[in-house]
Enzyme design. Sequence first.
Site, PDB file in Angstrom:
ATOM      1  N   TYR A 187      -3.016 -18.913  -2.916  1.00  0.00           N
ATOM      2  CA  TYR A 187      -3.827 -17.523  -2.741  1.00  0.00           C
ATOM      3  C   TYR A 187      -5.301 -18.138  -2.412  1.00  0.00           C
ATOM      4  CZ  TYR A 187      -6.237 -13.684  -3.540  1.00  0.00           C
ATOM      5  OH  TYR A 187      -7.566 -12.645  -3.586  1.00  0.00           O
TER       6      TYR A 187
ATOM      7  N   GLY B 254       1.126  -1.189   0.024  1.00  0.00           N
ATOM      8  CA  GLY B 254       0.175   0.007  -0.022  1.00  0.00           C
ATOM      9  C   GLY B 254       0.951   0.862   0.296  1.00  0.00           C
TER      10      GLY B 254
ATOM     11  N   PHE C 188      -8.443  -6.426   4.831  1.00  0.00           N
ATOM     12  CA  PHE C 188      -8.098  -6.782   2.966  1.00  0.00           C
ATOM     13  C   PHE C 188      -6.416  -6.428   3.476  1.00  0.00           C
ATOM     14  CE2 PHE C 188     -11.024  -2.896   3.916  1.00  0.00           C
ATOM     15  CZ  PHE C 188     -12.243  -3.543   2.352  1.00  0.00           C
TER      16      PHE C 188
ATOM     17  N   ASP D  51      -5.287 -19.582 -14.948  1.00  0.00           N
ATOM     18  CA  ASP D  51      -6.423 -18.388 -15.826  1.00  0.00           C
ATOM     19  C   ASP D  51      -7.428 -19.314 -15.603  1.00  0.00           C
ATOM     20  OD1 ASP D  51      -5.203 -16.256 -15.430  1.00  0.00           O
ATOM     21  OD2 ASP D  51      -4.649 -15.732 -16.976  1.00  0.00           O
TER      22      ASP D  51
HETATM   23  N1  UFG Z   1      -4.147 -10.609 -18.744  1.00  0.00           N
HETATM   24  C1  UFG Z   1      -3.657 -10.259 -19.713  1.00  0.00           C
HETATM   25  N2  UFG Z   1      -2.434 -10.035 -20.072  1.00  0.00           N
HETATM   26  C2  UFG Z   1      -2.365  -9.329 -19.005  1.00  0.00           C
HETATM   27  C3  UFG Z   1      -2.495  -9.548 -17.905  1.00  0.00           C
HETATM   28  C4  UFG Z   1      -3.738 -10.384 -17.841  1.00  0.00           C
HETATM   29  O1  UFG Z   1      -3.764 -11.457 -21.180  1.00  0.00           O
HETATM   30  O2  UFG Z   1      -1.313  -8.523 -19.311  1.00  0.00           O
HETATM   31  C5  UFG Z   1      -5.633 -11.695 -19.426  1.00  0.00           C
HETATM   32  C6  UFG Z   1      -5.280 -12.459 -17.983  1.00  0.00           C
HETATM   33  O3  UFG Z   1      -4.672 -13.980 -18.691  1.00  0.00           O
HETATM   34  C7  UFG Z   1      -7.025 -12.633 -17.437  1.00  0.00           C
HETATM   35  C8  UFG Z   1      -7.206 -11.144 -17.832  1.00  0.00           C
HETATM   36  O4  UFG Z   1      -6.782 -10.938 -17.898  1.00  0.00           O
HETATM   37  O5  UFG Z   1      -7.516 -13.581 -18.306  1.00  0.00           O
HETATM   38  C9  UFG Z   1      -7.354 -10.970 -15.902  1.00  0.00           C
HETATM   39  O6  UFG Z   1      -6.084 -10.636 -14.976  1.00  0.00           O
HETATM   40  P1  UFG Z   1      -5.858  -9.790 -14.030  1.00  0.00           P
HETATM   41  O7  UFG Z   1      -4.267 -10.480 -14.105  1.00  0.00           O
HETATM   42  O8  UFG Z   1      -6.562  -7.764 -14.525  1.00  0.00           O
HETATM   43  O9  UFG Z   1      -6.994 -10.400 -13.096  1.00  0.00           O
HETATM   44  P2  UFG Z   1      -7.100 -11.831 -13.014  1.00  0.00           P
HETATM   45  O10 UFG Z   1      -8.099 -12.207 -12.815  1.00  0.00           O
HETATM   46  O11 UFG Z   1      -5.872 -12.651 -13.250  1.00  0.00           O
HETATM   47  O12 UFG Z   1      -6.894 -11.713 -11.396  1.00  0.00           O
HETATM   48  C10 UFG Z   1      -8.420 -11.365 -10.220  1.00  0.00           C
HETATM   49  C11 UFG Z   1      -7.974 -11.051  -9.331  1.00  0.00           C
HETATM   50  C12 UFG Z   1      -7.431 -12.142  -7.443  1.00  0.00           C
HETATM   51  C13 UFG Z   1      -8.433 -12.934  -8.376  1.00  0.00           C
HETATM   52  C14 UFG Z   1      -8.767 -12.958  -9.616  1.00  0.00           C
HETATM   53  C15 UFG Z   1     -10.007 -14.968  -8.939  1.00  0.00           C
HETATM   54  O13 UFG Z   1      -6.970 -10.182  -9.141  1.00  0.00           O
HETATM   55  O14 UFG Z   1      -6.941 -11.440  -6.816  1.00  0.00           O
HETATM   56  O15 UFG Z   1      -9.291 -12.618  -9.976  1.00  0.00           O
HETATM   57  O16 UFG Z   1      -9.744 -15.642 -10.539  1.00  0.00           O
HETATM   58  F1  UFG Z   1      -7.595 -14.573  -7.095  1.00  0.00           F
END
Ligand code: UFG
Length: 328
Positions: free
Chosen positions: A142, A36, A74, A284
């Site tokens: 996580y 933070g 949080f 993912d």
């Molecule tokens: N993605 C890309 N390129 C990037 C970053 C992300 O293609 O550079 C894709 C990821 O593969 C995913 C989507 O964009 O399909 C969203 O990715 P994020 O990293 O923004 O978010 P996440 O879905 O991985 O993660 C979020 C929260 C986590 C939580 C998770 C639950 O940030 O805390 O959802 O699945 F655990």
Amino acid sequence: MSILVTGGAGYIGSIVAEELVKEGEHVIVFDNLSCGHRSAVHPEAVFVYGDLADRQAVRQVFEAYPTIDAVMHFASYTLVGESIEKPFQYLGCNVTNGLNLLQEAVAHGVRRFILSSTANLFDQPERTPIDEEERIIPGSPYGESKHILERILHWLDRIYGFRYATLRYFNAAGASPTGERGEDHRPETHLIPLTLQVALGRRDKVTIFGDDYPTRDGTCVRDYIHVADLAQAHILALRALDGGSRVYNLGNGQGFTVKEVIEVCREVTGHPIPAEVGPRRPGDPAVLVASSEKIRRELGWQPRYPDLRTIVEHAWEWHRTHPYGYGD
Ligand code: UFG
């Protein structure tokens, strides 16, 4: 009400704390500033620098502020991918830090608690949108750490009458509508801020993690929820706690592919935002979309900013005016 907000200097915690202050609540932020930012803390909130791993420090905050009657938790390690590389950090620290907090809360007579939980509880959903009846299969250490905390809360309710709400966020996004607080992770891993950093000239391109998923354009589908709507859900859940503990999934119920999100970012910023397709990111799931019917029905939660374009506009306003985030 006096509310202890752990992680109140982080992205979601600081914006929820801002909303609580606006509602007239007395907010005490407890944060070790490992993720933070001190300047993210609302000036009307009390700031206590401290680490949840330090049980003594946690005890001291309850002793120093005996009026605390609710906790919003949080503070956590939050990255799915990192948790697979560092399982002990996640399964160890997230759980033991949560336990330190819970033990001191119980010892000081606090009986109201809100936990930030996650869509990562649902690695292999059988139904979409995902409701609270879905089978829990955490997708990573996580997600498992959040699941363990949810189970601990269940027992504290039975034994001590400890009232809790666990809010399982899908993809939190956007910034505070005031434009004062937003996302500043270091390193940044989330799709929307990374994509907007290309528009700011801080990156050359965004990489799409895989385009061979079984979705409409081959890229992953996620449910993006405005962080201010998450904040409202926390406030509603807190007020409802005396009626019993509760568990809610929180999203907008609508999924967008990675390519669609990048396209909205192009429209909002007016920047071409080059994108290239890379390999899949391990861990993912193809599609994660929430059903939030339960919180709508039970608490009357109604998202103010359900539209992805508005979510991206607010995020862009924050990034444009804070190109280096909080700058600390
Ligand atoms: N993605 C890309 N390129 C990037 C970053 C992300 O293609 O550079 C894709 C990821 O593969 C995913 C989507 O964009 O399909 C969203 O990715 P994020 O990293 O923004 O978010 P996440 O879905 O991985 O993660 C979020 C929260 C986590 C939580 C998770 C639950 O940030 O805390 O959802 O699945 F655990």
